[in-house]
Design an enzyme around this catalytic site. Structure first.
Site, mmCIF file in Angstrom:
data_model
loop_
_atom_site.group_PDB
_atom_site.id
_atom_site.type_symbol
_atom_site.label_atom_id
_atom_site.label_comp_id
_atom_site.label_asym_id
_atom_site.label_seq_id
_atom_site.Cartn_x
_atom_site.Cartn_y
_atom_site.Cartn_z
ATOM 1 N N ASP A 46 1.041 0.545 5.962
ATOM 2 C CA ASP A 46 0.695 1.741 6.736
ATOM 3 C C ASP A 46 1.609 1.847 7.967
ATOM 4 O OD1 ASP A 46 -1.204 2.284 4.827
ATOM 5 O OD2 ASP A 46 -2.836 1.367 5.950
ATOM 6 N N GLU A 106 5.302 2.890 7.820
ATOM 7 C CA GLU A 106 5.660 4.306 7.826
ATOM 8 C C GLU A 106 5.625 4.860 9.244
ATOM 9 O OE1 GLU A 106 1.895 6.645 6.258
ATOM 10 O OE2 GLU A 106 2.080 4.715 5.217
ATOM 11 N N ASP A 144 2.209 -2.394 1.383
ATOM 12 C CA ASP A 144 2.146 -1.067 1.989
ATOM 13 C C ASP A 144 1.364 -1.231 3.288
ATOM 14 O OD1 ASP A 144 1.789 1.539 2.682
ATOM 15 O OD2 ASP A 144 0.551 2.084 0.957
ATOM 16 N N LYS A 164 -3.512 6.007 10.258
ATOM 17 C CA LYS A 164 -2.767 6.910 9.384
ATOM 18 C C LYS A 164 -3.715 7.648 8.439
ATOM 19 C CE LYS A 164 -1.887 6.107 5.480
ATOM 20 N NZ LYS A 164 -1.340 5.218 4.423
ATOM 21 N N ARG A 170 9.581 3.250 6.150
ATOM 22 C CA ARG A 170 9.253 4.427 5.342
ATOM 23 C C ARG A 170 9.362 5.693 6.189
ATOM 24 N NH1 ARG A 170 3.670 4.780 1.842
ATOM 25 N NH2 ARG A 170 3.134 6.966 2.256
ATOM 26 N N HIS A 186 10.260 9.322 1.286
ATOM 27 C CA HIS A 186 9.091 9.826 0.572
ATOM 28 C C HIS A 186 9.167 11.345 0.451
ATOM 29 C CE1 HIS A 186 5.467 9.013 -1.392
ATOM 30 N NE2 HIS A 186 4.603 8.988 -0.390
ATOM 31 N N SER A 188 -0.452 -1.570 -2.747
ATOM 32 C CA SER A 188 -0.678 -0.204 -2.288
ATOM 33 C C SER A 188 -1.854 -0.110 -1.328
ATOM 34 C CB SER A 188 -0.932 0.684 -3.508
ATOM 35 O OG SER A 188 -1.559 1.890 -3.146
ATOM 36 N N GLY A 189 -1.615 0.550 -0.190
ATOM 37 C CA GLY A 189 -2.706 0.781 0.745
ATOM 38 C C GLY A 189 -3.781 1.669 0.153
ATOM 39 N N LEU A 190 -3.367 2.711 -0.591
ATOM 40 C CA LEU A 190 -4.328 3.585 -1.251
ATOM 41 C C LEU A 190 -5.177 2.800 -2.237
ATOM 42 C CD1 LEU A 190 -5.554 6.280 -2.198
ATOM 43 C CD2 LEU A 190 -3.559 6.540 -3.700
ATOM 44 N N ASP A 219 -8.202 5.950 2.487
ATOM 45 C CA ASP A 219 -6.887 5.440 2.877
ATOM 46 C C ASP A 219 -6.553 5.942 4.278
ATOM 47 O OD1 ASP A 219 -4.417 4.228 2.767
ATOM 48 O OD2 ASP A 219 -3.472 5.833 1.599
ATOM 49 N N ASN A 253 -3.432 9.361 4.340
ATOM 50 C CA ASN A 253 -2.574 9.357 3.159
ATOM 51 C C ASN A 253 -1.597 10.527 3.205
ATOM 52 O OD1 ASN A 253 -1.972 10.181 0.137
ATOM 53 N ND2 ASN A 253 -2.549 8.025 0.133
ATOM 54 N N SER A 254 -0.365 10.264 2.779
ATOM 55 C CA SER A 254 0.724 11.240 2.910
ATOM 56 C C SER A 254 0.476 12.535 2.153
ATOM 57 C CB SER A 254 2.033 10.607 2.424
ATOM 58 O OG SER A 254 2.377 9.500 3.219
#
Length: 577
Positions: free
Chosen positions: A112, A139, A110, A145, A184, A215, A71-73, A83, A147-148
């Protein structure tokens, strides 16, 4: 095939068998990239668990998961940064290498946005393959980026053609045909709607993506299920139910989802636990309330695979670097010392500011002898175990030195120094013993006070020659030890100080002789001189290394009081001459 099962084969073997079994196991398994591709294409619902460093990756493997979501986070969080691509892609790749080594599981990164344009993507794919990473998910947002779940409606999406080119560049750059690129789609997150999400997913499929990650930020899975129906299995579909976590997993199976990612739950659980423990320790200023609620230090060692290192050390290190161990006999209270040993054994008496045993241990460690086993007995609970292994002779009250030695010597496998626990000595004494090439060697004090036939002194040594202080290179052998009684028919050449060295080869004979002695009815009363005499009777050649003073034993109150002066002098001289 569940990789986690076969990876544990080597844990049931030892030595070189474990190393070679592990190599053979890896050759028999599919590559990590192939394993991830199998998961993505499986007709069964598969699961990837988040990990963010080597330790969490190993925990994921031990839990039974077949693959890891890097996970990038979570990786950003363990660095302590946001992130927002604040951790560079090279820093992320370094973390991935530790994760791959620790788990041997397929890892989907992940990635990004691919950390830049098509060229950054090409380089990223090559570097991931070099580190054994199975795939990357990118993504369709702009670099850098965010975080979503942070201000998602205001986050701009990438141009479809530009992002499709990035996917194609990645696919063209990979050398392993099983390496996977997952596209993504962020259209639902950004509020662009279902039609846009489907349009983007199809463009990414055509560009060569191996799977689509759709997502959503909604608390229900309605958007995801609608997308899955419309998508109709054109490519494997991956989801991240962080927000719609209450949806039953069976719903995902029925919808034809390929893979579920549990995206950030290990780093979140770790943060919560660390916050609680740190706060409690700060407020209480003690560890007593938390120690039983956290992983033991030994559990951390296990997760670090310390046992495998020890096994490998026996194979690869022992042939070139002679490992040394020590066994210290410290089971007695001490005759004549009852007034000062009510609450501790003799070896814990303070000598010039530190316990007698600590002087001995420090002396061993100066000579590179770090694997030290102390055999306790009387008030063993009061022995400081820092830097040692403690074993206990439960029958110390009715047994002697050989019974204590028997508690520990069978575990010894390399060159070993056996010592009384009440010794102080200048460092050259131990150094000379440790450097001996003989299978058996003892330190004999030839000074007049030690050699005199004083009936209050024990362990008189009878040697093949006396110490004329000039026998360089001339071997002197021990011919016998008189323990508590003097051999009236001959004169002693000195006194054994209570320290001997046994080589790895000599240990075999020592253990054999000790086993024979254990058959004697009087075994419980036997001491170390009895073992030395038995070794000589069995044909062992025991080298004598003469010293002229420069050591002290602590056998009574008078010696205890005089020991402090010797220790001070030892410290002043650095314990060398």
């Amino acid at each position: 095939m569940r990789l986690s099962k076969t990876n544990h084969l080597s844990s049931h073997l030892s030595g070189s068998e474990a190393v070679y079994a592990d190599q053979a196991t890896r050759q028999a398994e599919p590559t990590r990239a192939a394993a991830l591709r199998q998961m993505l294409r499986s007709v069964e619902l598969e699961f990837l668990m988040e990990a963010h460093n080597g330790l969490s990756a190993r925990i994921v493997r031990e839990a039974g998961f077949k693959g890891i979501w890097a996970s990038g986070l979570s990786i950003s969080a363990q660095f302590g940064v946001r992130d927002n691509n604040e951790a560079s892609w090279t820093q992320v790749v370094d973390v991935l290498e530790f994760m791959a080594d620790a788990s041997n599981l397929p890892i989907l990164l992940d990635g990004d946005t691919g950390y830049g344009n098509f060229n950054n993507m090409r380089r990223l794919v090559r570097k991931l393959e070099q580190r054994g990473i199975a795939g990357v998910c990118i993504e369709d947002k702009q670099f850098p980026k965010t975080n979503s779940f942070l201000n998602s409606e205001r986050q701009p999406l990438a141009d479809i053609k530009e992002f499709a080119g990035k996917i194609a560049a990645g696919k063209d750059s990979q050398t392993d045909p099983d390496f996977s690129i997952v596209a993504r789609v962020e259209a639902l997150i950004a509020g662009w709607g279902m039609e846009e999400a489907l349009r983007r997913a199809e463009a990414y499929r055509v560009a060569g993506a191996d799977a689509i990650l759709i997502h959503s930020k909604l608390s229900k899975a309605d958007e995801i299920l609608s997308f899955a129906r419309e998508w109709a299995g054109r490519l494997p579909l991956v989801i991240v139910p962080t927000k719609y976590y209450s949806t039953p997993t069976e719903v995902f199976r029925n919808a034809g989802i390929s893979t579920v990612i549990w995206a950030n739950h290990l780093v979140r659980s770790a943060a919560s636990a660390m916050q609680n423990i740190a706060k409690e320790i700060f407020e209480t200023q003690t560890l007593v309330n938390v120690e039983d609620r956290i992983a033991s230090v030994n559990e951390i060692f296990r997760l670090q695979d310390a046992e495998e290192y020890s096994a490998a050390e026996q194979i690869y290190l022992s042939a070139t670097v002679a490992s040394r161990t020590a066994v210290v006999l410290a089971a007695t209270r001490g005759r004549g010392l009852e007034a000062v040993t009510e609450d501790r054994p003799k070896v814990m008496l303070p000598i010039a500011g530190k316990p007698l045993l600590r002087w001995l241990i420090d002396g061993f460690k100066k000579e590179g002898i770090n694997d030290i086993t102390v055999v306790g007995g009387y008030r063993a609970d009061a022995i400081d175990t820092a830097g040692i292994k403690l074993v206990v002779n439960e029958r110390y009250a009715e047994t002697g030195e050989l019974a204590s030695l028997a508690c520990a010597i069978n575990a010894a496998e390399s060159e070993t120094v056996i010592s009384y626990g009440d010794l102080l000595f200048r460092s050259y004494v131990l150094r000379g013993l440790a450097e001996s090439a003989a299978d058996f060697a003892v330190i004999i004090d030839s000074s007049p006070a030690a050699a005199a036939n004083n009936r209050t002194v024990r362990d008189f040594a009878y040697c093949s020659r006396g110490d004329d202080r000039g026998l360089f290179g001339t071997p002197v052998l021990l011919t016998g030890i008189a323990g508590d009684s003097i051999d009236e028919g001959r004169s002693a050449q000195g006194r054994w100080i209570g320290m001997m060295k046994v080589s790895r080869h000599g240990l075999t004979l020592l253990k054999t002789v000790l086993s024979k002695l254990r058959l004697r009815e009087d075994f419980d009363a036997l001491d170390l001189p009895a073992l030395l005499n038995a070794l000589i009777a069995d044909g062992a050649a025991i080298q004598v290394i003469y010293v002229h003073g420069h050591w002290r034993g602590v056998n009574d109150l008078e010696e205890f009081h005089r020991a402090a002066g010797f220790a001070h002098a030892q410290a002043t001289h650095g314990g060398t001459t």
